[in-house]
Design a protein around this motif. Structure first.
Motif, PDB file in Angstrom:
ATOM      1  N   VAL A  14     -24.310 -47.366 -11.916  1.00 55.90           N
ATOM      2  CA  VAL A  14     -23.410 -46.504 -12.679  1.00 55.90           C
ATOM      3  C   VAL A  14     -24.282 -45.495 -13.416  1.00 55.90           C
ATOM      4  CG1 VAL A  14     -21.620 -46.424 -14.453  1.00 55.90           C
ATOM      5  CG2 VAL A  14     -21.906 -48.486 -13.094  1.00 55.90           C
ATOM      6  N   ASP A  15     -23.935 -44.216 -13.300  1.00 52.79           N
ATOM      7  CA  ASP A  15     -24.734 -43.168 -13.949  1.00 52.79           C
ATOM      8  C   ASP A  15     -26.225 -43.329 -13.621  1.00 52.79           C
ATOM      9  OD1 ASP A  15     -22.450 -42.128 -15.060  1.00 52.79           O
ATOM     10  OD2 ASP A  15     -22.657 -43.285 -16.910  1.00 52.79           O
ATOM     11  N   ASN A  16     -26.521 -43.598 -12.364  1.00 53.33           N
ATOM     12  CA  ASN A  16     -27.902 -43.754 -11.883  1.00 53.33           C
ATOM     13  C   ASN A  16     -28.624 -44.947 -12.481  1.00 53.33           C
ATOM     14  OD1 ASN A  16     -27.834 -41.471 -10.166  1.00 53.33           O
ATOM     15  ND2 ASN A  16     -28.120 -40.150 -11.961  1.00 53.33           N
ATOM     16  N   LYS A  17     -27.880 -45.848 -13.085  1.00 53.22           N
ATOM     17  CA  LYS A  17     -28.519 -47.050 -13.628  1.00 53.22           C
ATOM     18  C   LYS A  17     -28.094 -48.251 -12.781  1.00 53.22           C
ATOM     19  CE  LYS A  17     -29.071 -49.771 -17.804  1.00 53.22           C
ATOM     20  NZ  LYS A  17     -28.468 -50.171 -19.070  1.00 53.22           N
ATOM     21  N   GLY A  55     -17.094 -43.729  -9.795  1.00 51.89           N
ATOM     22  CA  GLY A  55     -18.236 -43.735 -10.716  1.00 51.89           C
ATOM     23  C   GLY A  55     -19.151 -44.927 -10.499  1.00 51.89           C
ATOM     24  N   TYR A  56     -18.683 -45.916  -9.754  1.00 53.02           N
ATOM     25  CA  TYR A  56     -19.491 -47.099  -9.469  1.00 53.02           C
ATOM     26  C   TYR A  56     -19.956 -46.982  -8.010  1.00 53.02           C
ATOM     27  CZ  TYR A  56     -17.908 -49.032 -13.862  1.00 53.02           C
ATOM     28  OH  TYR A  56     -17.668 -49.239 -15.199  1.00 53.02           O
TER      29      TYR A  56
END
Lengths: 250, 373
Positions: A14-17, A55-56
């Motif tokens: 999520v959000d590159n994490k 987003g995932y």
């Protein structure tokens, strides 16, 4: 026993994490699995990845749901295939009555599956019956979805949706949070009544043993740092309650 | 200043309009220059829409006007009379209806069935006034529908007696052209005027509602949903002045703009020093369905009394992705989920009681807009 859900080496971000880091899990038909774990371990992320929340991003691995690749399906197709997500924080939708929403959902799933739509009269009967079983005031069916509902009412409403939609696999994300003792009992009874079937399964995400006192899991898993780090029977939840996550998350 | 003149000496007399421009009007965005062309058009440029789809099926009074002309054979006027209207408007567009034949409703007793009035346009322009008077304790329900093409320019004057109550729905359902509604009047003690507007078709529109609440306990409730697409413009201005004590006013307006459309909502509530115990609420919300669409909002309160309750809120956003996912997670496909959220957004603005006719009509019009993509 046939596998309803098979997750292999699932990695997601999520959000590159990177949150899920090679998660493996199998759920057979008729089984109830509980996932426990510390905050931030990736429990809710797992539920969102499986249900297809935008987003995932799945970066590796697979998830087969009744033999089909879950990640090839859109969220609404996953639901029509029999996947249900009980939200930790159900969303309020003003201006759309619960009944209208529920019927739209039921008929949308039927349409996707190529089945006939359910008539308004028949649907009201089904919804009223389920509302009664959950101790939901029938007036609540006329109210806008989750608007002005207490935390407990929202969770009961989630169970109501589950009961009406009759999924094959229910992923219940902290369904016990915000429930008082009586509401917890009612919600648990609903899970057992609707989902304790030979062809249905449940993935319960919870922090507390108290839900598992009412809904007896067949398997308990500990999710930490994006992976299942330990699995066991119902006794594992008791052990965690007693001793905490300790070395499991070290 | 506005004036309608006849060009002299031409073979066909064409009206010459002098209309206000954005330079001399505050907070109006509608394109009045388009009215010049519409005003010069002959009637009959477009086929009339099928009227049957606009009637409710109830047995109450029904009046049909085509291009501003009363169609007696297709109407059942009941207590409504088609005649000259004595009330005059000072509004630039309202003035154009002064002295024209319109309709009047004078009710001494409650009218149980809704009164329906359908205005069909085939192109060109018409200017029509109306006057509605309800005596003390009288209630009525009114549904006005604008359909077809051309410029419908309407002035409505309301005079509600003590404790009278009028619920009305105005449906702006013209496929093209322009619909202008100018609404003014007077409310008696504890009288209540509830208006719900819905704009769900292709015509540009302008609504100017201006009321002074001069009698104590009067209530003015105005709700509206304005759904726009392509290059359409809806332009709504409501000015309410609380003069007497204990009056209430509510404005719940929703703007939904797709493509390159523009919806503008300007609401101003003034509370005079004499208007203690006033209760006012402005709720303006906009939903942008396209990055090229525009929603303008101006909630404005001017309060000179010290014991009042007035709230205002304005918000513009896009469809909530959390809500979309919630619906999709229940099996609803993305397009239907979007439509449900649009309906959710619009229904918030419905003020009248969920009376079967008004509510179902409003719902139908919303669904119709969503289904026209």
């Amino acid at each position: 026993m046939s596998k309803l859900l098979e997750i292999r080496n699932l990695r997601a971000e999520v959000d590159n994490k990177q949150i899920l880091k090679g998660l493996n899990l199998e759920i057979g038909a008729g089984e109830i699995h509980a996932i426990m774990g510390p905050n931030g371990a990736g429990k809710s992320t797992l539920s969102y990845v499986l249900s297809g929340k935008p987003g995932y991003t799945v970066t590796d691995g697979s998830a087969l749901f009744m033999g089909k690749n879950l990640f090839d399906m859109e969220p609404h197709e996953r639901a029509a295939a029999g996947l249900f997500l009980g939200f930790q924080y159900p969303v309020e939708i003003a201006g759309v009555s619960n009944l209208h929403f529920l019927r739209a959902a039921a008929n949308a799933q039927r349409k996707t599956r190529g089945e006939d739509e359910i008539s308004a009269g028949e649907f009201i009967k089904i919804a009223s019956k389920e509302a009664k079983a959950l101790g939901i005031n029938p007036e609540m069916l006329k109210r806008p979805v989750n608007v002005g509902f207490s935390g407990g009412e929202k969770k009961r409403n989630e169970m109501m949706q589950m009961a009406v939609l009759q999924p094959k696999l229910a992923i219940l994300d902290e369904t016990d949070s915000g429930l008082d003792i009586d509401a917890l009992r009612i919600v648990s009874e609903s899970i057992n009544r609707v989902m304790r079937q030979p062809d249905r399964s449940v993935l319960l995400i919870t922090h507390y043993q108290r839900l598992l006192d009412h809904v007896k899991p067949d398997f308990v898993h500990v999710l930490a740092k994006g992976q299942i780090v330990r699995s066991g029977g119902p006794e594992l939840a008791l052990e965690l309650e007693r001793e905490g996550y300790g070395e499991l998350v070290a | 200043m506005t004036k309608v003149e006849e060009s002299r000496g031409d073979a066909v007399a064409k009206p010459v309009l002098t209309l206000p421009s954005p330079h001399n009007e505050d907070w109006h965005w509608s394109r009045l220059n388009a009215l010049e062309a519409l005003s010069g058009e002959e009637h009959g440029q477009f086929p009339l829409p099928n009227q049957s789809s606009f009637w409710s099926g109830l047995t109450g009074p029904k009046l049909l006007f085509v291009d501003g002309v009363y169609q007696a054979e297709a109407s059942h006027a009941g207590p409504v009379k088609v005649e000259a209207v004595t009330e005059k408007s000072q509004n630039p567009l309202g003035k154009m209806t002064n002295g024209q034949i319109g309709w009047t409703l004078n009710l001494e007793e409650t009218c149980a069935e809704p009164i329906e009035i359908l205005y069909l346009g085939s192109g060109g322009a018409y200017h029509m006034p109306s006057s509605i008077r309800l005596a003390k304790n009288v209630s009525a329900t009114l549904v006005e529908t604008y359909a077809g093409q051309g410029w419908s320019n309407r002035f409505s004057y309301f005079d509600l007696g003590e404790n009278a109550r009028l619920q009305r729905l105005a449906r702006l359902s013209c496929e093209g052209g322009f619909t202008s509604l100018i609404e003014e009047g007077s409310l008696g003690e504890k009288a209540c005027l509830i208006t719900d507007w819905i704009g769900n078709k292709g015509a540009d529109s302008r609504i100017d509602q201006r009321f002074d609440l001069n009698a104590s306990g009067a209530e003015l409730m105005s709700g509206g949903a304005f759904l726009a697409r392509e290059k359409q413009r809806h332009d709504i201005m409501i000015i309410t002045r609380h003069i007497a004590e204990g009056c209430q006013s509510r404005q719940k307006l929703r703007a939904l703009a797709d493509d390159q459309s523009t919806v503008s909502l300007a609401v101003r509530t003034e509370v005079a020093s004499s208007a203690q115990k006033s209760d006012g609420e402005q709720s303006l919300k906009g939903l942008l369905l396209s990055r090229d669409a525009t929603v303008n909002m101006k909630p404005e309160l001017e309060i000179y009394a010290d014991d009042v309750k007035c709230a205002h809120g304005a918000a513009v956003g896009e469809l909530d992705p959390q809500a979309l996912f919630y619906l999709e997670s229940r099996g609803i496909d993305p397009e239907e989920a979007k439509d449900l959220l649009i309906q959710s957004f619009v229904m918030e603005a419905f003020i009248s009681k969920p009376d079967s006719l008004l509510y179902s009509t409003w719902l139908h019009d919303t669904e119709h807009w969503a289904g026209e993509k």
